[in-house]
Design an enzyme around this catalytic site. Structure first.
Site, PDB file in Angstrom:
ATOM      1  N   ARG A  95       4.922  -6.762  -8.585  1.00 50.30           N
ATOM      2  CA  ARG A  95       4.041  -6.467  -7.488  1.00 50.30           C
ATOM      3  C   ARG A  95       2.584  -6.123  -7.809  1.00 50.30           C
ATOM      4  O   ARG A  95       1.695  -6.357  -7.481  1.00 50.30           O
ATOM      5  CB  ARG A  95       4.686  -5.576  -6.318  1.00 50.30           C
ATOM      6  CG  ARG A  95       5.565  -6.438  -5.363  1.00 50.30           C
ATOM      7  CD  ARG A  95       6.665  -5.368  -4.874  1.00 50.30           C
ATOM      8  NE  ARG A  95       5.870  -4.406  -3.862  1.00 50.30           N
ATOM      9  CZ  ARG A  95       6.530  -3.433  -3.589  1.00 50.30           C
ATOM     10  NH1 ARG A  95       7.787  -2.901  -3.876  1.00 50.30           N
ATOM     11  NH2 ARG A  95       5.883  -2.664  -2.918  1.00 50.30           N
ATOM     12  N   ARG A 148      10.216   5.895  -2.394  1.00 50.77           N
ATOM     13  CA  ARG A 148      10.736   5.245  -0.926  1.00 50.77           C
ATOM     14  C   ARG A 148      12.104   4.320  -1.646  1.00 50.77           C
ATOM     15  O   ARG A 148      12.702   4.203  -0.505  1.00 50.77           O
ATOM     16  CB  ARG A 148       9.725   4.243  -0.713  1.00 50.77           C
ATOM     17  CG  ARG A 148      10.037   3.485   0.633  1.00 50.77           C
ATOM     18  CD  ARG A 148       8.771   2.862   1.230  1.00 50.77           C
ATOM     19  NE  ARG A 148       8.643   1.550   0.374  1.00 50.77           N
ATOM     20  CZ  ARG A 148       7.308   0.847   0.346  1.00 50.77           C
ATOM     21  NH1 ARG A 148       6.715   1.012   1.369  1.00 50.77           N
ATOM     22  NH2 ARG A 148       7.304  -0.073  -0.628  1.00 50.77           N
ATOM     23  N   LYS A 158      -1.458   1.758   2.649  1.00 53.18           N
ATOM     24  CA  LYS A 158      -1.943   1.034   3.644  1.00 53.18           C
ATOM     25  C   LYS A 158      -1.114   0.979   4.854  1.00 53.18           C
ATOM     26  O   LYS A 158      -1.574   1.141   5.903  1.00 53.18           O
ATOM     27  CB  LYS A 158      -1.998  -0.504   3.242  1.00 53.18           C
ATOM     28  CG  LYS A 158      -2.597  -0.706   1.848  1.00 53.18           C
ATOM     29  CD  LYS A 158      -2.739  -2.387   1.451  1.00 53.18           C
ATOM     30  CE  LYS A 158      -1.320  -2.729   0.973  1.00 53.18           C
ATOM     31  NZ  LYS A 158      -0.590  -2.439   0.027  1.00 53.18           N
ATOM     32  N   ARG A 185      -4.549 -11.263   0.207  1.00 42.53           N
ATOM     33  CA  ARG A 185      -3.709 -11.163  -0.993  1.00 42.53           C
ATOM     34  C   ARG A 185      -4.478 -11.897  -2.079  1.00 42.53           C
ATOM     35  O   ARG A 185      -4.014 -11.610  -3.219  1.00 42.53           O
ATOM     36  CB  ARG A 185      -2.231 -11.411  -0.899  1.00 42.53           C
ATOM     37  CG  ARG A 185      -1.440 -10.455  -0.179  1.00 42.53           C
ATOM     38  CD  ARG A 185      -1.061  -9.096  -1.005  1.00 42.53           C
ATOM     39  NE  ARG A 185       0.093  -8.556  -1.077  1.00 42.53           N
ATOM     40  CZ  ARG A 185       0.897  -7.887  -0.117  1.00 42.53           C
ATOM     41  NH1 ARG A 185       0.398  -7.645   1.057  1.00 42.53           N
ATOM     42  NH2 ARG A 185       1.712  -7.296  -0.633  1.00 42.53           N
TER      43      ARG A 185
HETATM   44  P1  AP5 Z   1       2.888   2.631   2.080  1.00 40.30           P
HETATM   45  O1  AP5 Z   1       2.145   3.357   3.124  1.00 40.30           O
HETATM   46  O2  AP5 Z   1       3.984   1.805   2.412  1.00 40.30           O
HETATM   47  O3  AP5 Z   1       2.003   1.749   0.994  1.00 40.30           O
HETATM   48  P2  AP5 Z   1       1.562   0.417   1.091  1.00 40.30           P
HETATM   49  O4  AP5 Z   1       0.330   0.358   0.393  1.00 40.30           O
HETATM   50  O5  AP5 Z   1       1.562  -0.232   2.461  1.00 40.30           O
HETATM   51  O6  AP5 Z   1       2.657  -0.344   0.099  1.00 40.30           O
HETATM   52  P3  AP5 Z   1       3.652  -1.457   0.152  1.00 40.30           P
HETATM   53  O7  AP5 Z   1       4.562  -1.177  -0.922  1.00 40.30           O
HETATM   54  O8  AP5 Z   1       4.366  -1.252   1.599  1.00 40.30           O
HETATM   55  O9  AP5 Z   1       2.973  -2.501   0.082  1.00 40.30           O
HETATM   56  P4  AP5 Z   1       2.951  -4.166  -0.284  1.00 40.30           P
HETATM   57  O10 AP5 Z   1       1.446  -4.408  -0.396  1.00 40.30           O
HETATM   58  O11 AP5 Z   1       3.609  -3.953  -1.957  1.00 40.30           O
HETATM   59  O12 AP5 Z   1       3.900  -4.692   0.474  1.00 40.30           O
HETATM   60  P5  AP5 Z   1       3.843  -5.448   1.859  1.00 40.30           P
HETATM   61  O13 AP5 Z   1       5.017  -4.913   2.874  1.00 40.30           O
HETATM   62  O14 AP5 Z   1       2.371  -5.790   2.005  1.00 40.30           O
HETATM   63  O15 AP5 Z   1       3.450   3.957   1.206  1.00 40.30           O
HETATM   64  C1  AP5 Z   1       4.351   3.759   0.051  1.00 40.30           C
HETATM   65  C2  AP5 Z   1       5.244   5.158  -0.048  1.00 40.30           C
HETATM   66  O16 AP5 Z   1       4.074   6.160  -0.447  1.00 40.30           O
HETATM   67  C3  AP5 Z   1       5.787   5.555   1.119  1.00 40.30           C
HETATM   68  O17 AP5 Z   1       7.081   6.074   0.861  1.00 40.30           O
HETATM   69  C4  AP5 Z   1       4.697   6.502   1.816  1.00 40.30           C
HETATM   70  O18 AP5 Z   1       5.448   7.509   2.659  1.00 40.30           O
HETATM   71  C5  AP5 Z   1       4.345   7.223   0.383  1.00 40.30           C
HETATM   72  N1  AP5 Z   1       2.812   7.732   0.729  1.00 40.30           N
HETATM   73  C6  AP5 Z   1       1.997   7.127   1.257  1.00 40.30           C
HETATM   74  N2  AP5 Z   1       0.781   7.699   1.389  1.00 40.30           N
HETATM   75  C7  AP5 Z   1       1.070   8.638   0.759  1.00 40.30           C
HETATM   76  C8  AP5 Z   1       0.308  10.006   0.382  1.00 40.30           C
HETATM   77  N3  AP5 Z   1      -0.991  10.051   0.714  1.00 40.30           N
HETATM   78  N4  AP5 Z   1       0.806  10.982  -0.262  1.00 40.30           N
HETATM   79  C9  AP5 Z   1       2.170  10.937  -0.882  1.00 40.30           C
HETATM   80  N5  AP5 Z   1       3.018   9.883  -0.272  1.00 40.30           N
HETATM   81  C10 AP5 Z   1       2.446   8.837   0.331  1.00 40.30           C
HETATM   82  O19 AP5 Z   1       4.439  -6.839   1.194  1.00 40.30           O
HETATM   83  C11 AP5 Z   1       5.664  -7.057   0.785  1.00 40.30           C
HETATM   84  C12 AP5 Z   1       5.940  -8.623   0.225  1.00 40.30           C
HETATM   85  O20 AP5 Z   1       5.618  -9.345   1.348  1.00 40.30           O
HETATM   86  C13 AP5 Z   1       4.985  -8.840  -0.845  1.00 40.30           C
HETATM   87  O21 AP5 Z   1       5.146  -8.595  -2.056  1.00 40.30           O
HETATM   88  C14 AP5 Z   1       4.825 -10.379  -0.631  1.00 40.30           C
HETATM   89  O22 AP5 Z   1       6.064 -10.946  -1.155  1.00 40.30           O
HETATM   90  C15 AP5 Z   1       4.798 -10.565   0.805  1.00 40.30           C
HETATM   91  N6  AP5 Z   1       3.670 -10.594   1.398  1.00 40.30           N
HETATM   92  C16 AP5 Z   1       2.872  -9.681   2.367  1.00 40.30           C
HETATM   93  N7  AP5 Z   1       1.703 -10.139   2.586  1.00 40.30           N
HETATM   94  C17 AP5 Z   1       1.366 -11.369   1.939  1.00 40.30           C
HETATM   95  C18 AP5 Z   1       0.540 -12.162   2.033  1.00 40.30           C
HETATM   96  N8  AP5 Z   1      -0.724 -11.778   2.552  1.00 40.30           N
HETATM   97  N9  AP5 Z   1       0.628 -13.272   1.301  1.00 40.30           N
HETATM   98  C19 AP5 Z   1       1.746 -13.497   0.378  1.00 40.30           C
HETATM   99  N10 AP5 Z   1       2.793 -12.705   0.553  1.00 40.30           N
HETATM  100  C20 AP5 Z   1       2.511 -11.624   1.333  1.00 40.30           C
END
Ligand code: AP5
Length: 187
Positions: A144, A127, A13, A88
């Site tokens: 998660r 990562r 994402k 979420r």
């Molecule tokens: P990346 O692009 O970072 O993937 P992502 O889907 O954004 O994954 P995240 O782990 O960042 O998402 P998340 O939903 O767990 O965390 P968030 O920050 O939203 O890619 C991941 C890896 O894969 C990278 O190394 C990238 O290079 C690699 N990659 C990507 N595409 C690729 C491809 N095509 N091929 C190969 N490699 C690839 O949330 C974190 C925390 O914040 C949550 O757990 C929660 O505690 C809190 N939070 C955030 N939003 C809310 C909400 N709305 N409500 C409540 N709590 C929240």
């Protein structure tokens, strides 16, 4: 373009939103990034969120809604936005509806990035080594993924019923996935 990117942790994402914002000329709003900035600043909100995020749980809906409302109210969102990490759960999906109705900016599209779990785990482990994000350890990743299945996956059906959801295969090179998303958006 007002777009929501959905998908499990590690589905790409954030990676794709950063690329899409150049193509679509709208800001990328990541609630995870907004929260991590609060944690880094040591603000009261950040102090509240830090432990919850580190263990892989969801931060409270109230905190998120307040944060999102203030971010969407900024001038750069007038032409649209890409939301990454929100909604979420179903309560957040309802809250987003209310918020967007209030500012007269309904969603144009929702894209769900589909990636098999073993690949998600592999990407997040990669990562963890490269960046050391606090919630990329195996225990928090498991949590998660479980929170995603229990709370976030139902949001897919919410938008499917509206007819605004497109599933996109998130496996492939960054360019391949970007091209699929743009095709799904009709670009
Ligand atoms: P990346 O692009 O970072 O993937 P992502 O889907 O954004 O994954 P995240 O782990 O960042 O998402 P998340 O939903 O767990 O965390 P968030 O920050 O939203 O890619 C991941 C890896 O894969 C990278 O190394 C990238 O290079 C690699 N990659 C990507 N595409 C690729 C491809 N095509 N091929 C190969 N490699 C690839 O949330 C974190 C925390 O914040 C949550 O757990 C929660 O505690 C809190 N939070 C955030 N939003 C809310 C909400 N709305 N409500 C409540 N709590 C929240």
């Amino acid at each position: 373009m007002r777009l929501v990117l959905l998908g499990p942790p590690g589905s790409g994402k954030g990676t794709q939103a950063a690329r899409l914002k150049e193509k679509l000329q709208v800001p990328h709003i990541s609630t995870g990034d907004l929260l991590r900035a609060e944690v880094a600043a040591g603000s009261p909100l950040g102090l509240q969120a830090k432990e919850v995020m580190a263990r892989g749980d969801l931060v409270s809906d109230e905190i998120l809604l307040g944060m999102l409302e203030s971010r969407l109210g900024r001038e750069d969102c007038a032409k649209g936005f890409i939301l990454d990490g929100y909604p979420r759960n179903l309560a957040q999906a309802d809250a987003l509806d209310g918020l967007l109705a209030k500012i007269g900016q309904p969603l144009d599209a929702v894209v769900q990035l589909d990636v098999p779990t073993d690949l998600l785990v592999e990407r997040l482990a990669g990562r963890a080594k490269a960046e050391g994000r606090a919630d990329d350890n195996p225990e928090s990743v498991r949590k998660r993924l479980q929170v995603y299945d229990d709370s976030t996956a139902p949001v897919i059906g919410f938008y499917e019923k509206r007819g605004v959801l497109a599933h996109v295969d998130g496996v492939g090179s960054l360019d391949e996935v970007l091209a699929r998303i743009l095709a799904a958006l009709g670009h």
